[in-house]
Motif scaffolding. Sequence first.
Motif, PDB file in Angstrom:
ATOM      1  N   ARG A  73       0.207 -11.350  -1.083  1.00  0.00           N
ATOM      2  CA  ARG A  73       0.217 -12.374  -0.042  1.00  0.00           C
ATOM      3  C   ARG A  73      -0.404 -13.685  -0.519  1.00  0.00           C
ATOM      4  O   ARG A  73      -0.115 -14.749   0.031  1.00  0.00           O
ATOM      5  CB  ARG A  73      -0.548 -11.879   1.187  1.00  0.00           C
ATOM      6  CG  ARG A  73       0.166 -10.779   1.950  1.00  0.00           C
ATOM      7  CD  ARG A  73      -0.541 -10.468   3.257  1.00  0.00           C
ATOM      8  NE  ARG A  73       0.151  -9.438   4.012  1.00  0.00           N
ATOM      9  CZ  ARG A  73      -0.211  -9.032   5.221  1.00  0.00           C
ATOM     10  NH1 ARG A  73      -1.288  -9.582   5.795  1.00  0.00           N
ATOM     11  NH2 ARG A  73       0.462  -8.090   5.841  1.00  0.00           N
ATOM     12  N   PHE A  98      10.167 -12.822  10.972  1.00  0.00           N
ATOM     13  CA  PHE A  98       9.073 -11.862  10.840  1.00  0.00           C
ATOM     14  C   PHE A  98       7.942 -12.315   9.911  1.00  0.00           C
ATOM     15  O   PHE A  98       6.760 -12.227  10.282  1.00  0.00           O
ATOM     16  CB  PHE A  98       9.624 -10.507  10.387  1.00  0.00           C
ATOM     17  CG  PHE A  98       8.574  -9.435  10.308  1.00  0.00           C
ATOM     18  CD1 PHE A  98       8.136  -8.799  11.450  1.00  0.00           C
ATOM     19  CD2 PHE A  98       8.016  -9.079   9.087  1.00  0.00           C
ATOM     20  CE1 PHE A  98       7.167  -7.815  11.387  1.00  0.00           C
ATOM     21  CE2 PHE A  98       7.046  -8.110   9.009  1.00  0.00           C
ATOM     22  CZ  PHE A  98       6.608  -7.475  10.167  1.00  0.00           C
ATOM     23  N   PRO A  99       8.230 -12.808   8.684  1.00  0.00           N
ATOM     24  CA  PRO A  99       7.121 -13.219   7.811  1.00  0.00           C
ATOM     25  C   PRO A  99       6.282 -14.352   8.393  1.00  0.00           C
ATOM     26  O   PRO A  99       5.057 -14.399   8.175  1.00  0.00           O
ATOM     27  CB  PRO A  99       7.799 -13.650   6.511  1.00  0.00           C
ATOM     28  CG  PRO A  99       9.236 -13.513   6.692  1.00  0.00           C
ATOM     29  CD  PRO A  99       9.522 -12.966   8.043  1.00  0.00           C
ATOM     30  N   ARG A 101       5.761 -14.890  11.624  1.00  0.00           N
ATOM     31  CA  ARG A 101       4.941 -14.321  12.697  1.00  0.00           C
ATOM     32  C   ARG A 101       3.759 -13.553  12.127  1.00  0.00           C
ATOM     33  O   ARG A 101       2.673 -13.556  12.717  1.00  0.00           O
ATOM     34  CB  ARG A 101       5.805 -13.435  13.583  1.00  0.00           C
ATOM     35  CG  ARG A 101       6.776 -14.235  14.452  1.00  0.00           C
ATOM     36  CD  ARG A 101       7.660 -13.390  15.313  1.00  0.00           C
ATOM     37  NE  ARG A 101       8.515 -14.249  16.150  1.00  0.00           N
ATOM     38  CZ  ARG A 101       9.731 -13.915  16.548  1.00  0.00           C
ATOM     39  NH1 ARG A 101      10.236 -12.736  16.221  1.00  0.00           N
ATOM     40  NH2 ARG A 101      10.445 -14.752  17.295  1.00  0.00           N
ATOM     41  N   GLN A 102       3.978 -12.901  10.981  1.00  0.00           N
ATOM     42  CA  GLN A 102       2.880 -12.199  10.337  1.00  0.00           C
ATOM     43  C   GLN A 102       1.777 -13.164   9.903  1.00  0.00           C
ATOM     44  O   GLN A 102       0.602 -12.817   9.876  1.00  0.00           O
ATOM     45  CB  GLN A 102       3.390 -11.427   9.115  1.00  0.00           C
ATOM     46  CG  GLN A 102       4.199 -10.184   9.454  1.00  0.00           C
ATOM     47  CD  GLN A 102       3.357  -9.104  10.112  1.00  0.00           C
ATOM     48  OE1 GLN A 102       3.374  -8.944  11.329  1.00  0.00           O
ATOM     49  NE2 GLN A 102       2.589  -8.367   9.323  1.00  0.00           N
ATOM     50  N   GLN A 103       2.190 -14.392   9.576  1.00  0.00           N
ATOM     51  CA  GLN A 103       1.226 -15.417   9.176  1.00  0.00           C
ATOM     52  C   GLN A 103       0.685 -16.192  10.373  1.00  0.00           C
ATOM     53  O   GLN A 103      -0.063 -17.148  10.188  1.00  0.00           O
ATOM     54  CB  GLN A 103       1.884 -16.383   8.187  1.00  0.00           C
ATOM     55  CG  GLN A 103       2.260 -15.744   6.863  1.00  0.00           C
ATOM     56  CD  GLN A 103       2.959 -16.723   5.925  1.00  0.00           C
ATOM     57  OE1 GLN A 103       3.574 -17.693   6.356  1.00  0.00           O
ATOM     58  NE2 GLN A 103       2.840 -16.473   4.628  1.00  0.00           N
ATOM     59  N   LYS A 104       1.097 -15.783  11.575  1.00  0.00           N
ATOM     60  CA  LYS A 104       0.645 -16.415  12.827  1.00  0.00           C
ATOM     61  C   LYS A 104       0.992 -17.907  12.887  1.00  0.00           C
ATOM     62  O   LYS A 104       0.188 -18.737  13.334  1.00  0.00           O
ATOM     63  CB  LYS A 104      -0.860 -16.198  13.026  1.00  0.00           C
ATOM     64  CG  LYS A 104      -1.249 -14.727  13.041  1.00  0.00           C
ATOM     65  CD  LYS A 104      -2.687 -14.526  13.456  1.00  0.00           C
ATOM     66  CE  LYS A 104      -3.100 -13.069  13.367  1.00  0.00           C
ATOM     67  NZ  LYS A 104      -2.205 -12.125  14.041  1.00  0.00           N
TER      68      LYS A 104
END
Length: 349
Positions: A73, A98-99, A101-104
């Motif tokens: 990451r 998705f990626p 959202r994972q990183q907010k």
Amino acid sequence: MASITIAGLNKRYGIHPVLKGLDLSIENGEFISFLGPSGCGKSTLLFCIAGLEEINEGSIRFDGREISDLGPRERNIALVFQDYALYPHMSVRDNIAFPLRQQKVDAATIEKQVAWAADVLGLEALLDRPPAALSGGQRQRVAVGRAIVRNPSVLLMDEPLSNLDASLRVHMRTEIRRLQKELGITVIFVTHDQEEAMVLSDRIAVMNNGVLQQFAAPMEVYSRPANRFVAGFIGSPQMNFLPGDLCGGPADHVIGVRPHDLKPDTGNSGAFSLRGELMLIEPAGPFQFLDVNVAGHVVRATCMDTSGLSPGAPITVSAGFDALRVFAADSGLRIPHSFKETESRIHAI
């Protein structure tokens, strides 16, 4: 985008070496292919760059910064797998997002980036579909969209086209090359398909048994292979190899000539010639392959018109001396030579 420098990289599984002292320097914005047979270490090297595999010795630098101790990451890379790895319960839109959202990342930026990736890849009309409602090529584009949506420094692709049929592979490799040019992103593409590597790459890293055999532009690898392995692996059909003494040359040399350069003899006295028996004629579209038995060695040549040729008949095939490649019989290394010198030492048999 990032330049990548790999120095003295070694990777072992237990006591078994997988990558052996690799040195590579990849320029910012280059499209590089790792090419080689199964088990040569190309995917392992890709995973080392991604941070999914730890290295035993050596260093990996992005833009001069050591990243060997950083997790995946923290490297700002994106990886496209062979099997797409899409979430079946999510829409295309949500898979691409998705990626982020994972990183907010905030919702407005996510919407903007997803729209941009969909536009670049021609996915606008598919955003609300689930992966099950997509073709193989469309799924691959979604996987690429998910990879590029967060603007990675390096895009890593592990045989991403191997699950597609032949015509779709040709279309998708064109799309991937167009995308790379448009984004200016550094891409490392793993493949065992030499045609893909030749068409897509700025440079090709040819690997075998964990060792880098040659790192050069596609036509450099094809025309001036560093050794016999590269010469035999690049080009279809494979290069013909003949003992030097069979061709009137030194016994410690091996003479290589590609089938596309060998043709039925036209009486050109200035050519390298081989006489033998025609064993087989193989149709291959606009030309045909000829398998010729030359003193117990099967040599492949090409021919546009096979009228007058028949299996079992004697035949002479020839090539210009500039088409020959000379290799050391022991080490396999290519021996630079002048064609006049070759012509004076190798005669027709």
